[in-house]
Write an enzyme that holds these catalytic residues in place. Structure first.
Site, PDB file in Angstrom:
ATOM      1  N   ASP A 151       0.809  -1.219   0.000  1.00  0.00           N
ATOM      2  CA  ASP A 151       0.000   0.000   0.000  1.00  0.00           C
ATOM      3  C   ASP A 151       0.838   1.264   0.000  1.00  0.00           C
ATOM      4  OD1 ASP A 151      -2.590  -0.548  -0.371  1.00  0.00           O
ATOM      5  OD2 ASP A 151      -3.196  -0.461   1.731  1.00  0.00           O
ATOM      6  N   ASP A 478     -12.785  -7.792   8.910  1.00  0.00           N
ATOM      7  CA  ASP A 478     -12.941  -9.244   8.977  1.00  0.00           C
ATOM      8  C   ASP A 478     -14.268  -9.668   9.604  1.00  0.00           C
ATOM      9  OD1 ASP A 478     -11.888  -8.101  11.240  1.00  0.00           O
ATOM     10  OD2 ASP A 478     -10.403  -9.649  11.626  1.00  0.00           O
TER      11      ASP A 478
END
Ligand SMILES: O=c1ccn([C@@H]2O[C@H](COP(=O)(O)OP(=O)(O)O[C@H]3O[C@H](CO)[C@@H](O)[C@H](O)[C@H]3O)[C@@H](O)[C@H]2O)c(=O)[nH]1
Ligand SMILES: [Mn+2]
Length: 521
Positions: A151, A478
């Site tokens: 990233d 998640d």
């Protein structure tokens, strides 16, 4: 289960093939937990009864004492409700065993997605250990691809990835040849090789080769250190670039070093991905990175199954992929029905003495997930899970199975974005059975088609982050993805807890500052 996998477990026998996994209900623990729940419930009932009596007997009392009783009763009922919910994690603890030896036929492709975000906080050498450990999983090299999302778009990480690939060309065949147990080079060379080679003569035999591979590992370390100091590499990058850089995807094949193993057994692919980042576009943190990786990997290798790994969680054993396949490929009991993912526990190698920050998460991974496994399966836990790609794409399980291959291209583009390559990958799924999804005819994708799916504008107006892929509304992507994408649609999960060797080992924050930053989320 269709032909390919199951039949092969015992080709010439008329008897049904032996199951690929087993489940064991821990009956004494079930009895103890339920007895404990009964005692707890009786005590809570007594408290509630006490509150009710107090309320009734105080009916003539002042408004303030009455509202006090009501408030206390409400508080107790709320706690009772929360407690009742938490019992699902204790109601029916089970443990599972996998029998990878029975998996004799061709296994489906697996794409490993590794995410990293910051070359300062997550040193490239550690990230490369994760990458290389995944490449060395005990799985056919041609069926395994590893994708690294960076990233930060850091040239240092890219260079480290190319060097790591060169090292993997020696490391992966070494692990295969000697059935090395620990595929994580740093840990292996630090001494986690005591059980390899069965001791004695075999150990002597591999000692020579170990020295040679160790030299290559030391060189990888030295090269990364040198690159850190090299102005022409690190100098071209500033922290500001983390939030502002072009998309760049490289399928790493460069054979940089001549002195590595020439024995060209098929090596897993390694693909470096820096998705485009712009200040004006939300990047959605890890979920955004994973969705970009899902698209790039869909275009390149399109594996039916995906393993997600944080960069600070390396493979500590080589068996997890085959173990996970035992559950995922076996559609009938004892494997759970409609299984979307197999979760492995998060375990850590750098817990402080007495674990003063309670990083071990023992109640979650040592207790509750076994209990959840006996109900609908454990929650998605961020890292260390093998998941069906179609379930992540938003498919529903049977009987209403979604079949992307029969969907209209226009409809697919509305949901998945306008990449023809990606749409073709979705439609290559014949008959809706993910297990037989194969790689597209291998014309290497053009760089533009890879950069397109990694660009930040790509998701605009699509269902990415809402109906497709990892969910965006929270940094704990998640939990939400687990609920909304899987459980609420009828999928289940399984918990795989290999012993004594943990499948994955991660790093935890070791100082108060980092612990607070992590827990604030
Ligand atoms: O913008 C971002 C932010 C994070 N990451 C990566 O995401 C992973 C997890 O981030 P980390 O900062 O290590 O968070 P943790 O608190 O350690 O993560 C825990 O909590 C997360 C949220 O629930 C889960 O996703 C993780 O798997 C779980 O280990 C790391 O590899 C990061 O490099 C990105 O790629 N991009
Ligand atoms: Mn972490």
């Amino acid at each position: 289960m269709e032909d390919g996998e199951k039949k092969a477990t015992k080709p010439d026998s008329q008897a049904p093939p032996p199951p690929l996994s087993a489940v064991h209900v821990n009956r004494p623990l079930v009895a103890a937990n339920r007895a404990m729940a009964a005692v707890h419930a009786a005590l809570v009932a007594a408290v509630i009864a006490h509150r009710a009596m107090a309320l009734l007997s105080d009916s003539a009392g002042s408004a303030s004492s009455w509202s006090r009783h009501v408030a206390m009763a409400l508080a107790d009922l709320t706690l009772l409700f929360l407690w009742a919910l938490s019992q699902s994690g204790l109601w029916r603890p089970v443990t599972r065993a996998a029998f990878p030896d029975r998996l004799l036929a061709a296994v489906p492709r697996v794409d490993v997605l590794v995410v990293t975000a910051d070359p300062d906080k997550e040193p490239p050498l550690g990230v490369m250990n994760t990458v290389v450990s995944a490449m060395a999983l005990d799985y056919p090299g041609g069926a395994l691809s590893v994708y690294l999302s960076d990233d930060a778009g850091s040239p240092l990480t890219l260079l480290a990835a190319r060097k790591a690939y060169a090292f993997a060309r020696a490391w992966v065949p070494f692990c295969r040849r000697h059935s090395v147990q620990c595929p994580w080079p740093d840990r292996y060379f630090a001494g986690d090789d005591a059980h390899d080679g069965g001791g004695g003569d075999r150990r002597e035999e591999i000692a020579e080769e170990r020295r040679r591979v160790k030299k290559l590992y030391d060189k990888l370390k030295a090269d990364i250190e040198a690159a850190k100091k090299d102005e022409s590499i690190s100098g071209s990058w500033t922290k500001a670039k983390r939030q502002d850089h072009d998309a760049y995807v490289e399928i790493i094949t460069a054979k940089e070093d001549a002195d590595v193993d020439d024995e060209e057994e098929e090596l897993p692919e390694l693909v470096y991905v820096a998705r485009e980042k712009r200040r004006a576009w939300p990047h959605h943190f890890k979920a955004g990175a994973l969705n970009a990786l899902l698209r790039v990997s869909g275009v390149v290798s399109n594996a039916a199954y995906v393993l997600v790994l944080d960069c600070d969680m390396a493979c500590n054993s080589r068996t997890s992929a085959m173990d996970a396949m035992c559950f995922l490929l076996d559609g009938s009991p004892p494997a759970p029905e409609n299984l979307a993912f197999v979760q492995f526990p998060q375990m850590f190698h750098n817990l402080s003495h007495n674990d003063i920050y309670t990083n071990e998460l023992r109640y979650v991974f040592g207790t509750r997930w076994f209990g959840m496994d006996g109900v609908r399966g454990p929650f998605l836990s961020g890292t260390g899970f093998y998941v069906r790609r179609d379930a992540l794409y938003g498919a529903t399980p049977p009987p209403r199975s979604t079949d992307f291959s029969s969907m209209d291209a226009g409809e697919l583009k509305t949901r998945f974005g306008h990449s023809d390559r990606l749409v073709a990958s979705l439609r290559s799924n014949s008959g809706g059975d993910q297990r037989h999804r194969r790689r597209l005819p291998h014309v290497p994708p053009e760089p533009e088609s890879l950069a397109l799916v990694a660009s930040c504008a790509y998701e605009a107006g699509t269902a990415w982050g809402t109906g497709v892929g990892f969910m965006y509304q929270s940094v704990v992507e998640d939990y939400f993805t687990g609920y909304q994408r899987f459980f609420s649609r009828g999928w289940t999960s399984a918990y795989c807890y290999p012993e004594p060797r943990p499948a994955f080992l991660g790093s935890v924050p070791t100082n108060l500052n980092d612990v607070l930053v992590q827990n604030k989320r």
